[in-house]
Scaffold this active site. Structure first.
Site, PDB file in Angstrom:
ATOM      1  N   THR A  28       0.903  -1.214   0.069  1.00  0.00           N
ATOM      2  CA  THR A  28       0.095   0.174  -0.129  1.00  0.00           C
ATOM      3  C   THR A  28       0.825   1.284   0.088  1.00  0.00           C
ATOM      4  OG1 THR A  28      -1.740  -1.153   1.153  1.00  0.00           O
ATOM      5  CG2 THR A  28      -1.790   1.385   1.161  1.00  0.00           C
ATOM      6  N   GLY A  29       0.330   2.392  -0.737  1.00  0.00           N
ATOM      7  CA  GLY A  29       1.180   3.703  -0.590  1.00  0.00           C
ATOM      8  C   GLY A  29       1.241   4.148  -2.107  1.00  0.00           C
ATOM      9  N   THR A  31       4.232   4.758  -3.681  1.00  0.00           N
ATOM     10  CA  THR A  31       5.240   3.872  -4.550  1.00  0.00           C
ATOM     11  C   THR A  31       4.343   2.728  -4.902  1.00  0.00           C
ATOM     12  OG1 THR A  31       6.548   4.761  -2.841  1.00  0.00           O
ATOM     13  CG2 THR A  31       7.547   3.199  -4.540  1.00  0.00           C
ATOM     14  N   GLY A  82       6.214  -0.722  -0.066  1.00  0.00           N
ATOM     15  CA  GLY A  82       7.032   0.449   0.304  1.00  0.00           C
ATOM     16  C   GLY A  82       7.543   0.421   1.679  1.00  0.00           C
ATOM     17  N   ASP A  84       8.590   3.392   5.163  1.00  0.00           N
ATOM     18  CA  ASP A  84       8.678   4.871   5.535  1.00  0.00           C
ATOM     19  C   ASP A  84      10.082   5.061   6.066  1.00  0.00           C
ATOM     20  OD1 ASP A  84       5.764   5.885   5.324  1.00  0.00           O
ATOM     21  OD2 ASP A  84       5.500   4.235   6.833  1.00  0.00           O
ATOM     22  N   LYS A  94       6.904   1.280   9.057  1.00  0.00           N
ATOM     23  CA  LYS A  94       5.794   1.101   7.800  1.00  0.00           C
ATOM     24  C   LYS A  94       4.475   1.447   8.547  1.00  0.00           C
ATOM     25  CE  LYS A  94       5.322  -2.068   5.108  1.00  0.00           C
ATOM     26  NZ  LYS A  94       4.840  -0.941   4.129  1.00  0.00           N
ATOM     27  N   GLY A  95       3.533   2.155   7.810  1.00  0.00           N
ATOM     28  CA  GLY A  95       2.316   2.330   8.278  1.00  0.00           C
ATOM     29  C   GLY A  95       1.986   3.860   8.185  1.00  0.00           C
ATOM     30  N   GLU A 103      -0.473  -5.197   6.032  1.00  0.00           N
ATOM     31  CA  GLU A 103       0.786  -5.539   5.543  1.00  0.00           C
ATOM     32  C   GLU A 103       1.539  -6.351   6.127  1.00  0.00           C
ATOM     33  OE1 GLU A 103       1.206  -1.084   3.676  1.00  0.00           O
ATOM     34  OE2 GLU A 103       2.071  -1.229   5.474  1.00  0.00           O
TER      35      GLU A 103
HETATM   36  C1  5RP Z   1       1.599   2.275   4.250  1.00  0.00           C
HETATM   37  C2  5RP Z   1       2.859   1.956   4.089  1.00  0.00           C
HETATM   38  C3  5RP Z   1       3.678   2.338   3.048  1.00  0.00           C
HETATM   39  O1  5RP Z   1       4.412   1.373   2.339  1.00  0.00           O
HETATM   40  C4  5RP Z   1       4.628   3.605   3.517  1.00  0.00           C
HETATM   41  O2  5RP Z   1       3.873   4.387   4.122  1.00  0.00           O
HETATM   42  C5  5RP Z   1       5.232   4.412   2.354  1.00  0.00           C
HETATM   43  O3  5RP Z   1       4.391   4.786   1.628  1.00  0.00           O
HETATM   44  P1  5RP Z   1       4.908   5.595   0.245  1.00  0.00           P
HETATM   45  O4  5RP Z   1       4.883   4.721  -0.772  1.00  0.00           O
HETATM   46  O5  5RP Z   1       3.461   6.596  -0.099  1.00  0.00           O
HETATM   47  O6  5RP Z   1       5.856   6.716   0.522  1.00  0.00           O
HETATM   48  O7  5RP Z   1       3.688   1.275   5.265  1.00  0.00           O
HETATM   49  O8  5RP Z   1       0.937   1.608   5.405  1.00  0.00           O
END
Ligand code: 5RP
Length: 218
Positions: A28-29, A31, A82, A84, A94-95, A103
């Protein structure tokens, strides 16, 4: 290059890890959104996916992919998601998008976790990004107190998860031992999941940098 351009680069690179004919785990996200678009454009044969959020499920289905409930699946060959933050040992926070619990579940049944991230996500020590903790609604105050006792500064996010729970974003934690911190926070009554992925970290990191995609393998 912009952050989105770096995200698109790693999304494209992740296609090399997609095993055609196998069920694909999808995170999710933003990316991952780029990855889903790249997957569709590639025409690769993915018979079905397991998704980690309502958001990704909707996007996959809109593009014509079959999305299975995890209860219909024994094992997933590859999970693409993805992060954080990610440290040199491939432990992650993550999250940020609030999908940490699903996830972590999907990652736990996946043989290979491919993390796709732009260069800003690579850190030496986890904890600059506020650590998300998914909490049962009635336990928000109680859990926040326990997190303060651990040295953190929790703030409730204005967000309800796909599982009907709340998120506490915890600042101020220097996470030098991610596995221990994961176990400690998960053991607090009322916590559903902490967004530390150390017990089950990534296996491959595709890092988007201005010089191109750098691949790290555990
Ligand atoms: C969602 C996540 C994402 O993988 C994380 O927040 C990265 O997000 P992005 O790809 O928008 O930078 O853990 O719960």
């Amino acid at each position: 290059m912009t952050q989105d351009e770096l995200k698109k680069l790693v999304a494209q690179a992740a296609l090399n890890y997609v095993e055609e004919g196998s069920i694909l785990g999808v995170g999710t996200g933003s990316t991952v959104d780029f990855f889903i678009d790249a997957l569709k454009a590639s025409g690769k044969n993915v018979p079905a996916c397991v998704s980690s959020s309502v958001r990704s499920t909707k996007k996959l289905q809109a593009l014509g992919y079959k999305v299975l409930d995890l209860n219909e699946v024994d094992e997933i060959s590859v999970y693409v998601d993805g992060a954080d933050e990610i440290n040199p040992s491939f432990d992650m926070i993550k999250g940020g998008g609030g999908a940490l619990t699903r996830e972590k579940i999907v990652a736990s049944v996946s043989k290979k976790f491919v993390c796709i991230a732009d260069a800003s996500k690579k850190v030496d020590v986890l904890g600059r990004f506020a650590l998300p903790v998914e909490v049962i609604p009635m336990a928000v105050r109680a859990v926040a107190g326990k997190l303060r006792a651990l040295g953190g500064d929790p703030v409730e996010r204005d967000f309800t998860t796909d599982n009907g729970n709340r998120i506490l974003d915890v600042r101020g934690l220097q996470i030098v031992d991610p596995k221990a911190m994961e176990a400690t926070v998960n053991a607090i009554a009322g916590v559903v999941t902490v967004g530390l992925f150390a017990q089950r970290g990534a296996d491959v990191l595709l890092l988007g940098t201005p010089e191109g995609v750098k691949t790290f393998i555990r």
